[in-house]
Design an enzyme around this catalytic site. Sequence first.
Site, mmCIF file in Angstrom:
data_model
loop_
_atom_site.group_PDB
_atom_site.id
_atom_site.type_symbol
_atom_site.label_atom_id
_atom_site.label_comp_id
_atom_site.label_asym_id
_atom_site.label_seq_id
_atom_site.Cartn_x
_atom_site.Cartn_y
_atom_site.Cartn_z
ATOM 1 C CE1 TYR A 34 -4.274 0.345 -0.760
ATOM 2 C CE2 TYR A 34 -3.836 2.411 0.373
ATOM 3 C CZ TYR A 34 -4.623 1.639 -0.470
ATOM 4 O OH TYR A 34 -5.751 2.171 -1.020
ATOM 5 C CG HIS A 39 6.280 2.721 1.071
ATOM 6 N ND1 HIS A 39 4.922 2.923 1.269
ATOM 7 C CD2 HIS A 39 6.694 1.959 2.104
ATOM 8 C CE1 HIS A 39 4.546 2.298 2.364
ATOM 9 N NE2 HIS A 39 5.592 1.714 2.899
ATOM 10 C CD GLN A 63 6.040 -6.123 10.752
ATOM 11 O OE1 GLN A 63 6.892 -6.689 10.068
ATOM 12 N NE2 GLN A 63 5.939 -4.794 10.770
ATOM 13 C CG ASP A 152 8.097 2.960 10.799
ATOM 14 O OD1 ASP A 152 7.132 2.962 11.569
ATOM 15 O OD2 ASP A 152 7.978 2.948 9.560
ATOM 16 C CD GLN A 155 10.601 -1.006 10.754
ATOM 17 O OE1 GLN A 155 9.734 -1.795 11.060
ATOM 18 N NE2 GLN A 155 10.555 -0.312 9.622
ATOM 19 C CB SER A 187 1.339 6.057 8.056
ATOM 20 O OG SER A 187 0.893 4.793 8.504
ATOM 21 C CB SER A 188 0.057 1.813 4.664
ATOM 22 O OG SER A 188 1.270 1.840 3.952
HETATM 23 O O1 PAF Z 1 8.220 -0.811 8.090
HETATM 24 C C1 PAF Z 1 7.583 -1.766 7.595
HETATM 25 O O2 PAF Z 1 6.763 -1.581 6.685
HETATM 26 C C2 PAF Z 1 7.802 -3.175 8.125
HETATM 27 O O3 PAF Z 1 8.027 -3.163 9.495
HETATM 28 C C3 PAF Z 1 8.929 -3.924 7.393
HETATM 29 C C4 PAF Z 1 10.281 -3.269 7.608
HETATM 30 C C5 PAF Z 1 8.619 -3.992 5.919
HETATM 31 C C6 PAF Z 1 9.018 -5.361 7.921
HETATM 32 O O4 PAF Z 1 7.841 -6.067 7.723
#
Ligand code: PAF
Length: 283
Positions: A34, A39, A63, A152, A155, A187-188
Amino acid sequence: MSGKIIHRIAEVRSKLREVRALHKSIGFVPTMGYLHEGHLSLIRRARQDCDFVVISIFVNPLQFGVGEDYAEYPRDLSRDARLAFSNGCDLIFAPTVKEMYPQGFATFVEVGGLTEHLCGASRPGHFRGVTTVVTKFFNIITPDHTYFGQKDAQQALIIERMVTDLNLDLTVHILPTIREADGLAMSSRNTYLKQEERRAAPVLYRGLCAAQEKIEKGEREVENLINLITEIITSEPLAKIDYISIVDLDNLQPIQKITGKALIALAVRFGQTRLIDNIIVEV
Ligand code: PAF
């Protein structure tokens, strides 16, 4: 628009063996699909840096916690393919859950310390799911460069830690958060927001910017800054705060005073939708 969508690990490996044989560098952008401008900015940067650009599209069940939005997460592969290929992606790897986690799957990758605070506290097991799937992607795709968004932030730091600790042979690039005109971080999950919630959501960035301004004027006390952000966010009745934290940028431990670089991070719910945002500040 040209490019290939591959669903099977063996087929991706064989395609990437051909790419490597031509001494081409591989850039990799992991996504859950999405796609939005955030992205696409990562894909365009990978295109600039690398000879061959791969993205993954996989909504990773590992996750998501019980009661989270795994089932509802938006999915539209043909829309994503159009956007990815027209922004420089050469190959989309879109595996099924069975392909990634076949019967008997029992190995996980876990980063200590950094995963305990912020979103790690609200979403137990989330980062273990992220680091496990990302490690699998790194092993399948063997990229030279990989790209993550600053949105993120936790992350991104965890992935950097993992790449260092496991001596993975690739460079991690963290690129700036892309925002809507009114400041809302892309964000999606923004697609979940009802009209009223969408109108209210930019309050997150307003809170972060107000804190930044205060710091520029000399404020250093974390408690005062958190109070300020809380006041601004709670002025929106639809906003329900999950956390607002100011932490050391290296270890994500809470700090009392801003003395160098710090991360101001927050998670806030609007109805069923949990949004995150952050900024890095420096004095
Ligand atoms: O940030 C995300 O979209 C997800 O956490 C990732 C890094 C693709 C892992 O599933």
